[in-house]
Design an enzyme around this catalytic site. Structure first.
Site, PDB file in Angstrom:
ATOM      1  CB  CYS A  47      -0.908  -0.026   1.229  1.00 22.59           C
ATOM      2  SG  CYS A  47      -1.596   1.569   1.728  1.00 22.59           S
ATOM      3  CB  CYS A  94       0.664   1.454   4.331  1.00 21.72           C
ATOM      4  SG  CYS A  94      -1.122   1.219   4.185  1.00 21.72           S
TER       5      CYS A  94
END
Length: 489
Positions: free
Chosen positions: A324, A327
């Protein structure tokens, strides 16, 4: 939690008494130009495995900003005009480098690979990134805990006295009853840093959680209980990391006060930044009570420190394996921030921290990461207060159900206990038998030595899990500092 924060010379009451002021100052600071722009390469290849997964949710992808909107002094063309005398001190890898004093890999921002992001526009929150890919990343991060400590180990070790603070950390952790190679201070600090980061990230995810039924964002109490409250010690490690970061900021006070924050040529902007920096440094000097001098001493100190640095550098490289992108961005910011704090604490003497004799001590990215990471931790502690208020409004039936679920997790062993495992570069999953063996290793060590301790530890794990959930949601009564209120959380 109440009383001393283990491995520090500070207590929970003191941190809670200043956190709101600290959080407010940092919230304003990270929205100022110098601290909100962060350059990073989010698309460097994962060095440990080929398939690092992906997140198809649009929430996973942060929007970058055009470099022409960035002050010229921070652009790649300007940064490429570096002092050639400093290049030899770097250990260069494709797209990144580290110096001998660094606890992390730093992006080489002199090329065209990196992209600028406005961190103030990218909240750290739920993205939907989960499953095998996310679990593999965290498993690998904990595997870099080369010392083999887990929550289970720490709970079986001796803790500071619950009544009064020691005069120094060495009074507690250089105890002859503890095997130095089993529970030494350096190993405990390393584990707490990693676990505290994990707990803080989990708290942010639960604070801004997407309700997939109605599409609304908001706090998710059950998520917070499941990921943080029902796991013994995790919330405490957020406090620990906050004190660690504050100690680094306190030591950096003169350096940060002399830093050039001017981004627009308007010195009013620079003064606004300095005013907030002064406020944060003042708080840090009063609260950042951590004695870094008791670490890395003795016959094998240099070897242990190099091992410590090498493994934390690998943690920063594991960030390139996060599927991600958002993230990955916040992971890179926060691991860099923690690594910067540890460099300041464990590598720099007062001469090295002198802003006039060592003006280039830190890269701009390190200063930005340091402040943003401290802001993340203080926001996590603010979130705890929010969840306390939510809990106070939960009806008795629902609260009993939540407590029962948390108790079941502890009783059945569903509490996630990070554990040492094979090397990070492992390219195949661990089978169920191997995973169970690894999870039980720490417990077997205790049970091997003493049946009484073994039974006692199992009971203690269950008791702590049950008590932690009930205690965390009691009103703190600490808003006026140590000595106020009833002393309960």
């Amino acid at each position: 939690p109440t009383g001393p924060i283990e491995t520090t010379m500070c207590d929970y009451e003191t941190v809670e008494s200043v956190n709101e002021e600290l959080y407010n100052n940092l919230s304003e600071l990270v929205r100022l130009p110098f601290f909100k722009y962060f350059q990073v390469d989010l698309y460097r290849e994962c060095p440990f495995w080929q398939d690092h997964g992906s997140c198809n949710n649009p929430e996973c992808t942060p929007d970058g900003i055009d470099e022409k909107d960035i002050p010229e002094k921070w652009r790649s063309v300007t940064l490429s005009r570096v002092d050639t005398t400093s290049i030899d001190k770097r250990h260069q890898l494709p797209g990144c480098y580290y110096r001998d004093s660094d606890f992390c890999f730093l992006d080489d921002n002199t090329g065209q690979e990196g992209e600028y992001f406005d961190l103030s526009l990218i909240p750290e929150r739920f993205t939907g990134y989960s499953g095998h890919s996310a679990h593999r990343v965290w498993r690998s991060i904990y595997e870099e805990n080369c010392f083999g400590l887990s929550e289970l180990n720490l709970m079986s070790g001796k803790s500071p006295a619950p009544v009064s603070l020691p005069d120094s950390m060495s009074d507690v952790f250089r105890d002859g009853d503890i095997e130095p190679d089993e529970h030494c201070l350096e190993k405990r600090v390393y584990y707490k840093v990693i676990s505290g980061l994990h707990a803080s990230i989990s708290t942010h995810i639960c604070l801004e959680y997407l309700n997939q039924t109605n599409g609304e964002w908001g706090p998710n109490l059950e998520c917070f209980i499941d990921r943080v409250v029902s796991h013994p010690e995790r919330l405490q490690y957020i406090y620990f990391n906050t004190v660690l970061m504050l100690r680094a900021v306190a030591r950096l006070g003169p350096y940060l006060s002399a830093f050039d924050y001017c981004s627009t040529g308007n010195h009013e902007d620079d003064q606004q930044t300095l005013t907030k920096i002064f406020s944060v440094v003042d708080i840090a000097r009063n609260v950042g009570k951590f004695d870094e001098t008791v670490l890395f001493r003795g016959e094998n100190a240099n070897i242990l420190k190099e091992e410590f640095k090498t493994h934390f550098r690998n943690v920063t490289r594991i960030m390139d394996c996060v599927g991600c992108a958002k993230c990955r961005l916040w992971g890179k910011v926060q691991t860099t921030g923690l690594a910067t704090a540890m460099k300041v604490l464990f590598e720099m003497d007062e001469k090295a921290l002198d802003p006039y004799s060592n003006a280039n001590l830190l890269q701009r990215s390190e200063v930005v990461a340091l402040v943003n990471t401290l802001h993340r931790f203080t926001e996590s502690l603010q979130a705890v207060e929010s969840f306390r208020r939510i809990w106070s409004k939960v009806n008795p039936t629902e609260s009993e159900q939540l407590i029962h679920k948390a108790e079941e997790q502890v009783r059945t062993g569903n509490v996630s206990i990070p554990r040492p495992s094979p090397l990070v570069g492992l390219d195949h999953p661990i089978d169920a038998l191997g995973g169970a063996r690894l999870r039980l290793t720490s417990l077997f060590r205790v049970c091997r030595d003493s049946t009484v301790d073994c039974v006692g530890l199992l009971i203690d794990i269950l008791r702590r899990g049950m008590n932690a959930l009930a205690a965390i949601f009691r009103p703190s009564g600490k808003e006026h500092g140590p000595g106020s209120g009833s002393g309960e959380l």
